[in-house]
Design an enzyme around this catalytic site. Structure first.
Site, PDB file in Angstrom:
ATOM      1  N   GLY A  42      -6.254  -6.066  11.899  1.00 26.38           N
ATOM      2  CA  GLY A  42      -7.077  -4.876  12.150  1.00 26.38           C
ATOM      3  C   GLY A  42      -7.662  -4.340  10.872  1.00 26.38           C
ATOM      4  O   GLY A  42      -7.471  -4.931   9.799  1.00 26.38           O
ATOM      5  N   PRO A  79       0.779  10.933  12.709  1.00 29.30           N
ATOM      6  CA  PRO A  79       0.381  11.092  11.306  1.00 29.30           C
ATOM      7  C   PRO A  79       1.223  10.247  10.338  1.00 29.30           C
ATOM      8  O   PRO A  79       0.777   9.949   9.232  1.00 29.30           O
ATOM      9  CB  PRO A  79       0.593  12.581  11.031  1.00 29.30           C
ATOM     10  CG  PRO A  79       0.568  13.236  12.369  1.00 29.30           C
ATOM     11  CD  PRO A  79       1.089  12.227  13.353  1.00 29.30           C
ATOM     12  N   GLU A 108      -1.545 -15.139   5.546  1.00 30.64           N
ATOM     13  CA  GLU A 108      -1.162 -16.229   6.417  1.00 30.64           C
ATOM     14  C   GLU A 108      -1.276 -15.748   7.868  1.00 30.64           C
ATOM     15  O   GLU A 108      -1.043 -14.580   8.136  1.00 30.64           O
ATOM     16  CB  GLU A 108       0.310 -16.570   6.116  1.00 30.64           C
ATOM     17  CG  GLU A 108       0.773 -17.946   6.524  1.00 30.64           C
ATOM     18  CD  GLU A 108       2.270 -18.128   6.199  1.00 30.64           C
ATOM     19  OE1 GLU A 108       2.926 -18.913   6.887  1.00 30.64           O
ATOM     20  OE2 GLU A 108       2.772 -17.454   5.266  1.00 30.64           O
TER      21      GLU A 108
END
Lengths: 136, 136
Positions: A42, A79, A108
């Site tokens: 991500g 948070p 990897e």
């Protein structure tokens, strides 16, 4: 007007299939940058791109796969989930074919069957995210 | 590290019920600040709060209701959805009892049956969001 909000990121739970549509496992990365450990691929959303485009771009950059979005699993915004700063992550369930290859922030790539995920090696709140995915 | 991401906001589609659990309609606001028009109540997420806390806080501030979160409808992130700047909104379906009262950014609150929503008066991409909600 000074608006301050958390950073926005996307993560992709990439379900990998072979050419006969057999599920191979999900793709996780060994991170190159701190926090080190195993993670769902991500990254941050750029200004000017949608979250859908962001997750497709990040999957291409980090694991070299063209993914198809299945749906949103959830939005993770504790948070404390990122030790560096407050990041809200939109987590997508994705589908892909082919062989992932590490690049960008990934040192990897590894493919895990759901029952073989080493939950104790996951960084951020990715253990919780993957358990939510498995129990969805 | 200079990270730049869109702003993060939340919006709440508040389904209002009476004390006998009869659906009364959804709560929309007449905005006090530009862009003027009819809108789903919502606002920016503060650093340090979850998106769930943010939508509860915003509903309390704008329409004076304590809402219960039902689920996420979707994440809306078209860079052009907000004419001022790029804002990613996490849209929650909520449930509430009682009488809404306008405050904060809301000039007036209005309750609409689904078939009576004046779609042409909605600002941002709230027409699309409410149609997604109705067709979910």
């Amino acid at each position: 007007m000074a608006i301050k909000t958390p950073y926005v990121a996307v993560d992709g739970i990439v379900q990998l299939f072979d050419e006969k549509d057999n599920f191979q496992g999900i793709v996780l990365i060994e991170r190159k940058n701190p926090p080190l450990g195993l993670a769902i691929p991500g990254g941050f959303v750029d200004i000017g791109e949608t979250v859908e485009d962001a997750v497709k771009r990040e999957m291409k950059e980090e694991i070299s796969l063209d993914v198809e979005i299945v749906r949103i699993l959830g939005v993770y915004s504790d948070p404390k989930r990122d030790p560096r700063f407050h990041t809200v992550s939109v987590v997508f369930i994705c589908k892909a074919y082919g062989m992932p290859k590490a690049s960008s922030d990934a040192k990897e790539v590894k493919i895990f069957k759901l029952e073989e995920i080493p939950f104790d090696k996951l960084v951020f709140d990715h253990e919780k995210i993957l358990k939510d995915f498995i129990n969805r």
